[in-house]
Design an enzyme around this catalytic site. Structure first.
Site, short mmCIF file in Angstrom:
data_model
loop_
_atom_site.label_atom_id
_atom_site.label_comp_id
_atom_site.label_asym_id
_atom_site.label_seq_id
_atom_site.Cartn_x
_atom_site.Cartn_y
_atom_site.Cartn_z
N TYR A 185 -58.51 31.57 -33.41
CA TYR A 185 -57.19 31.41 -32.77
C TYR A 185 -57.13 32.19 -31.44
O TYR A 185 -56.69 31.67 -30.42
CB TYR A 185 -56.09 31.87 -33.74
CG TYR A 185 -54.72 31.92 -33.09
CD1 TYR A 185 -53.99 30.74 -32.88
CD2 TYR A 185 -54.18 33.12 -32.64
CE1 TYR A 185 -52.76 30.77 -32.25
CE2 TYR A 185 -52.94 33.15 -32.01
CZ TYR A 185 -52.24 31.99 -31.82
OH TYR A 185 -51.01 32.01 -31.19
N TYR A 228 -41.19 26.36 -27.51
CA TYR A 228 -40.63 27.42 -28.36
C TYR A 228 -39.22 27.02 -28.78
O TYR A 228 -38.97 25.85 -29.04
CB TYR A 228 -40.66 28.77 -27.63
CG TYR A 228 -41.97 29.06 -26.94
CD1 TYR A 228 -43.14 29.19 -27.68
CD2 TYR A 228 -42.06 29.18 -25.57
CE1 TYR A 228 -44.36 29.45 -27.07
CE2 TYR A 228 -43.28 29.45 -24.94
CZ TYR A 228 -44.42 29.57 -25.70
OH TYR A 228 -45.61 29.82 -25.10
N VAL A 230 -47.73 31.54 -22.73
CA VAL A 230 -47.25 32.81 -22.17
C VAL A 230 -48.08 33.28 -20.96
O VAL A 230 -47.76 34.30 -20.36
CB VAL A 230 -47.16 33.93 -23.24
CG1 VAL A 230 -46.09 33.62 -24.26
CG2 VAL A 230 -48.50 34.20 -23.90
#
Ligand code: GLU
Length: 305
Positions: free
Chosen positions: A189, A241, A259
């Protein structure tokens, strides 16, 4: 393209000087070192024409935008079975929230919040012998771009500060929805999030979601039309989000932000467009990136609605 080009140039100049009320995130130490003034845009039309402006050729950390490619690969492997492990509903919670998982018994609301993306990584770890290499090969093939790579620096920085992701992965494992070793899943990840691309590379790689007839240079189809349509639906409803509604309302395109300050948006059958500006608004989306795309789809009258 001529029409898009002039509009992009005009909006770029207009927004360049707008006061940026966003902030560069500092929870991943390495990300906070970026120059906040970077600002680039690139559009790729489905007939493969490109136009870029500003810092469109500089590579940056695409972070959660890479969740598009991990989802595409997992969806290719699993088909509808994937939705038994992860849902397709907007979460209405911050991207790294643990809250809803308790009530939902470890089934993340969608594949784009961190919990969902970690489950998708687990699915891929289950399918691939060398997940990091094979995922990178997949990205390189769909973009026809051998230069794509992870940033070991960013992956490491995230690993040593990724307390919430470590908690999420363990929490989901306690419900039985992580099948593989937690450390292996997290390492994968953190690597997919560390993938670096320029705006140009990002708008090019997303073409498989815009072009119904897309095949890679090796002649492989990435997703069926039906799967690509469903992925665009999840991007529209969950790609930003807990600001996905706002993005659909203001911009009106499926897309994904990260981000690192990047956003890629897709207009099926027309184009992909990537914007990068590192300062994020309170919900974690690039402040100038969103502003740019709102003006772009308004001036070109090219939202999907
Ligand atoms: N690597 C980041 C994290 O897991 C991704 C967040 C994002 O871009 O949304 O927190």
């Amino acid at each position: 393209m001529e029409n898009y080009k002039k509009i992009i140039e005009d909006i770029y100049l207009e927004i360049k000087n707008v006061e940026d009320i966003g902030k560069v995130p500092n929870y991943i130490p390495e990300l906070s070192k970026i120059n906040p003034d970077n600002f680039g845009i690139n559009i790729t039309t489905i007939d493969r024409q490109n136009f870029g402006i500003g810092d469109f050729n500089k590579k940056f950390s695409i972070q959660s935008v890479s969740k598009i490619f991990s989802l595409a690969l997992a969806y290719k492997f699993e088909g509808v079975n994937l939705w038994e492990r992860v849902d397709v509903e907007p979460s209405g919670n911050p991207f790294n929230s643990l809250l809803q998982l308790e009530a939902d018994k470890g089934k993340p609301r969608n594949p784009f919040i961190n919990a969902g993306a970690i489950v998708v990584c687990d699915v891929l770890v289950g399918h691939l012998k060398n997940p990091k290499e094979e995922f990178l090969d997949f990205c390189r093939e769909i973009s026809n771009n051998e230069s794509l790579n992870y940033s070991e620096k960013i992956a490491h920085s995230e690993k040593i500060s990724g307390f919430r992701n470590i908690a999420l992965c363990n929490f989901i494992k306690s419900f039985g929805n992580i099948k593989n070793d937690v450390d292996e899943v997290l390492d994968f990840y953190f690597h997919i999030c560390s993938l670096e691309m320029s705006c140009k590379e990002l708008s090019e790689i997303a073409l498989f979601l815009a072009d119904d007839n897309f095949t890679t240079h090796k002649g492989n189809k990435v997703l069926t039309m039906s799967k690509a349509k469903r992925m665009n639906a999840i991007l529209l409803t969950c790609g930003f989000y807990d600001e996905s509604g706002e993005f659909a309302f203001r911009v009106g395109l499926p897309g994904k932000s990260g981000v690192g300050g990047g956003i890629v948006a897709i207009h099926p059958d027309k184009y992909c467009i990537a914007v990068w500006s590192p300062k994020l608004n309170i919900k974690g989306n690039s402040f100038k990136g969103m502003l740019f795309l709102e003006k772009f789809t308004s001036k070109t009258a090219s939202s999907i609605f």
